[in-house]
Design a protein around this motif. Structure first.
Motif, PDB file in Angstrom:
ATOM      1  N   LEU A  56      -5.216   4.911  13.195  1.00  0.00           N
ATOM      2  CA  LEU A  56      -5.523   5.469  11.871  1.00  0.00           C
ATOM      3  C   LEU A  56      -4.830   6.795  11.558  1.00  0.00           C
ATOM      4  O   LEU A  56      -4.290   6.951  10.456  1.00  0.00           O
ATOM      5  N   PRO A  57      -4.837   7.766  12.470  1.00  0.00           N
ATOM      6  CA  PRO A  57      -4.188   9.041  12.134  1.00  0.00           C
ATOM      7  C   PRO A  57      -2.723   8.863  11.754  1.00  0.00           C
ATOM      8  O   PRO A  57      -2.256   9.411  10.745  1.00  0.00           O
ATOM      9  N   GLU A  58      -2.007   8.075  12.527  1.00  0.00           N
ATOM     10  CA  GLU A  58      -0.595   7.832  12.247  1.00  0.00           C
ATOM     11  C   GLU A  58      -0.433   7.065  10.918  1.00  0.00           C
ATOM     12  O   GLU A  58       0.456   7.344  10.121  1.00  0.00           O
ATOM     13  N   LEU A  59      -1.314   6.101  10.704  1.00  0.00           N
ATOM     14  CA  LEU A  59      -1.261   5.329   9.456  1.00  0.00           C
ATOM     15  C   LEU A  59      -1.450   6.245   8.249  1.00  0.00           C
ATOM     16  O   LEU A  59      -0.739   6.140   7.250  1.00  0.00           O
ATOM     17  N   ARG A  60      -2.410   7.161   8.362  1.00  0.00           N
ATOM     18  CA  ARG A  60      -2.666   8.100   7.256  1.00  0.00           C
ATOM     19  C   ARG A  60      -1.436   8.928   6.930  1.00  0.00           C
ATOM     20  O   ARG A  60      -1.071   9.078   5.764  1.00  0.00           O
ATOM     21  N   VAL A  61      -0.813   9.471   7.968  1.00  0.00           N
ATOM     22  CA  VAL A  61       0.386  10.298   7.758  1.00  0.00           C
ATOM     23  C   VAL A  61       1.465   9.482   7.056  1.00  0.00           C
ATOM     24  O   VAL A  61       2.107   9.944   6.105  1.00  0.00           O
ATOM     25  N   ARG A  62       1.648   8.262   7.513  1.00  0.00           N
ATOM     26  CA  ARG A  62       2.743   7.441   6.979  1.00  0.00           C
ATOM     27  C   ARG A  62       2.455   6.968   5.555  1.00  0.00           C
ATOM     28  O   ARG A  62       3.361   6.871   4.742  1.00  0.00           O
ATOM     29  N   LEU A  63       1.198   6.670   5.272  1.00  0.00           N
ATOM     30  CA  LEU A  63       0.862   6.257   3.898  1.00  0.00           C
ATOM     31  C   LEU A  63       0.992   7.437   2.935  1.00  0.00           C
ATOM     32  O   LEU A  63       1.436   7.270   1.796  1.00  0.00           O
ATOM     33  N   ALA A  64       0.609   8.617   3.406  1.00  0.00           N
ATOM     34  CA  ALA A  64       0.762   9.815   2.564  1.00  0.00           C
ATOM     35  C   ALA A  64       2.229  10.000   2.191  1.00  0.00           C
ATOM     36  O   ALA A  64       2.579  10.295   1.046  1.00  0.00           O
ATOM     37  N   ARG A  65       3.090   9.793   3.179  1.00  0.00           N
ATOM     38  CA  ARG A  65       4.531   9.939   2.968  1.00  0.00           C
ATOM     39  C   ARG A  65       5.038   8.880   1.979  1.00  0.00           C
ATOM     40  O   ARG A  65       5.835   9.170   1.092  1.00  0.00           O
ATOM     41  N   ALA A  66       4.563   7.642   2.160  1.00  0.00           N
ATOM     42  CA  ALA A  66       4.969   6.551   1.248  1.00  0.00           C
ATOM     43  C   ALA A  66       4.587   6.909  -0.191  1.00  0.00           C
ATOM     44  O   ALA A  66       5.365   6.712  -1.132  1.00  0.00           O
ATOM     45  N   ALA A  67       3.386   7.444  -0.366  1.00  0.00           N
ATOM     46  CA  ALA A  67       2.926   7.816  -1.711  1.00  0.00           C
ATOM     47  C   ALA A  67       3.794   8.938  -2.265  1.00  0.00           C
ATOM     48  O   ALA A  67       4.212   8.912  -3.428  1.00  0.00           O
ATOM     49  N   HIS A  68       4.080   9.913  -1.422  1.00  0.00           N
ATOM     50  CA  HIS A  68       4.830  11.089  -1.849  1.00  0.00           C
ATOM     51  C   HIS A  68       6.242  10.742  -2.291  1.00  0.00           C
ATOM     52  O   HIS A  68       6.835  11.413  -3.121  1.00  0.00           O
ATOM     53  N   ARG A  69       6.776   9.655  -1.742  1.00  0.00           N
ATOM     54  CA  ARG A  69       8.147   9.239  -2.071  1.00  0.00           C
ATOM     55  C   ARG A  69       8.218   8.452  -3.370  1.00  0.00           C
ATOM     56  O   ARG A  69       9.293   8.104  -3.826  1.00  0.00           O
ATOM     57  N   THR A  70       7.057   8.095  -3.907  1.00  0.00           N
ATOM     58  CA  THR A  70       7.025   7.197  -5.061  1.00  0.00           C
ATOM     59  C   THR A  70       6.604   7.948  -6.310  1.00  0.00           C
ATOM     60  O   THR A  70       5.540   8.564  -6.320  1.00  0.00           O
ATOM     61  N   PRO A  71       7.436   7.929  -7.347  1.00  0.00           N
ATOM     62  CA  PRO A  71       6.994   8.557  -8.591  1.00  0.00           C
ATOM     63  C   PRO A  71       5.858   7.751  -9.209  1.00  0.00           C
ATOM     64  O   PRO A  71       5.785   6.531  -9.002  1.00  0.00           O
ATOM     65  N   SER A  72       4.972   8.405  -9.939  1.00  0.00           N
ATOM     66  CA  SER A  72       3.936   7.655 -10.644  1.00  0.00           C
ATOM     67  C   SER A  72       4.633   6.783 -11.693  1.00  0.00           C
ATOM     68  O   SER A  72       5.744   7.079 -12.128  1.00  0.00           O
ATOM     69  N   PHE A  73       3.991   5.686 -12.055  1.00  0.00           N
ATOM     70  CA  PHE A  73       4.652   4.719 -12.940  1.00  0.00           C
ATOM     71  C   PHE A  73       3.604   3.993 -13.784  1.00  0.00           C
ATOM     72  O   PHE A  73       2.447   3.894 -13.396  1.00  0.00           O
ATOM     73  N   PRO A  74       4.048   3.470 -14.948  1.00  0.00           N
ATOM     74  CA  PRO A  74       3.103   2.796 -15.840  1.00  0.00           C
ATOM     75  C   PRO A  74       2.880   1.333 -15.448  1.00  0.00           C
ATOM     76  O   PRO A  74       3.790   0.661 -14.962  1.00  0.00           O
ATOM     77  N   LEU A  75       1.676   0.893 -15.651  1.00  0.00           N
ATOM     78  CA  LEU A  75       1.307  -0.486 -15.339  1.00  0.00           C
ATOM     79  C   LEU A  75       0.238  -0.913 -16.331  1.00  0.00           C
ATOM     80  O   LEU A  75      -0.486  -0.069 -16.873  1.00  0.00           O
ATOM     81  N   ARG A  76       0.135  -2.189 -16.588  1.00  0.00           N
ATOM     82  CA  ARG A  76      -0.994  -2.699 -17.362  1.00  0.00           C
ATOM     83  C   ARG A  76      -1.344  -4.078 -16.861  1.00  0.00           C
ATOM     84  O   ARG A  76      -0.499  -4.787 -16.298  1.00  0.00           O
ATOM     85  N   LEU A  77      -2.590  -4.452 -17.013  1.00  0.00           N
ATOM     86  CA  LEU A  77      -3.012  -5.792 -16.648  1.00  0.00           C
ATOM     87  C   LEU A  77      -2.515  -6.722 -17.743  1.00  0.00           C
ATOM     88  O   LEU A  77      -2.558  -6.390 -18.934  1.00  0.00           O
ATOM     89  N   HIS A  78      -2.039  -7.884 -17.338  1.00  0.00           N
ATOM     90  CA  HIS A  78      -1.327  -8.731 -18.298  1.00  0.00           C
ATOM     91  C   HIS A  78      -1.337 -10.188 -17.822  1.00  0.00           C
ATOM     92  O   HIS A  78      -0.868 -10.472 -16.715  1.00  0.00           O
ATOM     93  N   GLY A  79      -1.880 -11.058 -18.656  1.00  0.00           N
ATOM     94  CA  GLY A  79      -1.792 -12.484 -18.377  1.00  0.00           C
ATOM     95  C   GLY A  79      -2.503 -12.895 -17.102  1.00  0.00           C
ATOM     96  O   GLY A  79      -3.385 -12.189 -16.607  1.00  0.00           O
ATOM     97  N   ALA A  80      -2.105 -14.030 -16.582  1.00  0.00           N
ATOM     98  CA  ALA A  80      -2.809 -14.599 -15.431  1.00  0.00           C
ATOM     99  C   ALA A  80      -1.910 -15.552 -14.669  1.00  0.00           C
ATOM    100  O   ALA A  80      -0.816 -15.890 -15.129  1.00  0.00           O
ATOM    101  N   GLY A  81      -2.380 -15.957 -13.529  1.00  0.00           N
ATOM    102  CA  GLY A  81      -1.652 -16.936 -12.732  1.00  0.00           C
ATOM    103  C   GLY A  81      -2.564 -17.495 -11.658  1.00  0.00           C
ATOM    104  O   GLY A  81      -3.764 -17.198 -11.629  1.00  0.00           O
ATOM    105  N   HIS A  82      -1.991 -18.302 -10.789  1.00  0.00           N
ATOM    106  CA  HIS A  82      -2.798 -18.878  -9.711  1.00  0.00           C
ATOM    107  C   HIS A  82      -1.920 -19.141  -8.501  1.00  0.00           C
ATOM    108  O   HIS A  82      -0.700 -19.308  -8.636  1.00  0.00           O
TER     109      HIS A  82
END
Ligand code: ATP
Ligand code: MG
Length: 194
Positions: A56-82
């Motif tokens: 877990l400690p290592e996972l936390r560090v790495r996920l924090a880094r993954a988030a930090h590398r990603t700019p925030s972005f727009p999303l919306r719920l749309h349509g459906a599938g299966h």
């Protein structure tokens, strides 16, 4: 513990989808489906399965880094599938490239933290709404009702690590089905320093 990384649509966006799903519940055949519970609605980015607590400690560090590398972005719920006859889901639209990158980064973060990750098919963002109880349930009426659904966009600003508590048969679970473990902010709007 069983873990996955996810994007959680804000409550107001879930409520919009909830209004449509209320209508789905009233369609003939709705009781042939096992509906997912609303407070747990999520878009899975990377499924890790059972994770050794030592990682877990290592996972936390790495996920924090993954988030930090990603700019925030727009999303919306749309349509459906299966997915075949196994799952009915709501789809998403918006910056799907950035969403896919975030999913890949979360996957790589888990892998580098020492979690054996499954090879997966092409990432298909979805919010699972229901799973048929029987093979022969016809999903078309539900897909038709969802087809025109357009949620309001929001800005994805967080990568969340979620714990999944599998239901214990015969025991009514007291803990929530999905528990937020931790969230990390994305870098901020693209083009501006986070
Ligand atoms: P249940 O398994 O009881 O039907 P669930 O699938 O929602 O419920 P989990 O199996 O813990 O609960 O899965 C958590 C999330 O990860 C869900 O969104 C699920 O669709 C997704 N998931 C589960 N297994 C995988 C997998 N092998 N690959 C990709 N995503 C997965
Ligand atoms: Mg599952």
């Amino acid at each position: 513990m069983r873990l996955f990384a996810a994007v959680l649509p804000p409550p107001a966006r879930q409520d919009e989808l909830g209004l449509v799903v209320d209508r789905l519940h009233r369609l003939p055949g709705a009781d042939g489906l096992r509906w997912t519970s609303r407070p747990g609605w999520h878009l899975t980015l990377a499924f890790m399965g059972e994770v050794d607590e030592e990682l877990l400690p290592e996972l936390r560090v790495r996920l924090a880094r993954a988030a930090h590398r990603t700019p925030s972005f727009p999303l919306r719920l749309h349509g459906a599938g299966h997915f075949g006859r196994r799952a009915l889901w709501a789809g998403v639209a918006g910056d799907l490239d950035e969403l896919r990158l975030l999913a890949e980064r979360a996957d790589a973060a888990a892998r580098r933290a020492g979690i054996p990750m499954e090879e997966h098919r092409r990432y298909q963002a979805h919010l699972t709404l229901a799973r048929p109880r029987r093979e022969e349930v016809d999903l078309h009426p539900f897909l038709d009702e969802l087809a025109t659904f357009e949620g309001t966009r929001w800005e994805v600003g967080e990568l969340v690590l979620v714990r999944s508590n599998l239901p214990v048969s015969g025991v009514r679970g007291e803990q929530p089905r999905y528990e937020r473990v931790e969230g990390w902010p994305l870098a901020g709007p693209a083009g501006r320093p986070g």
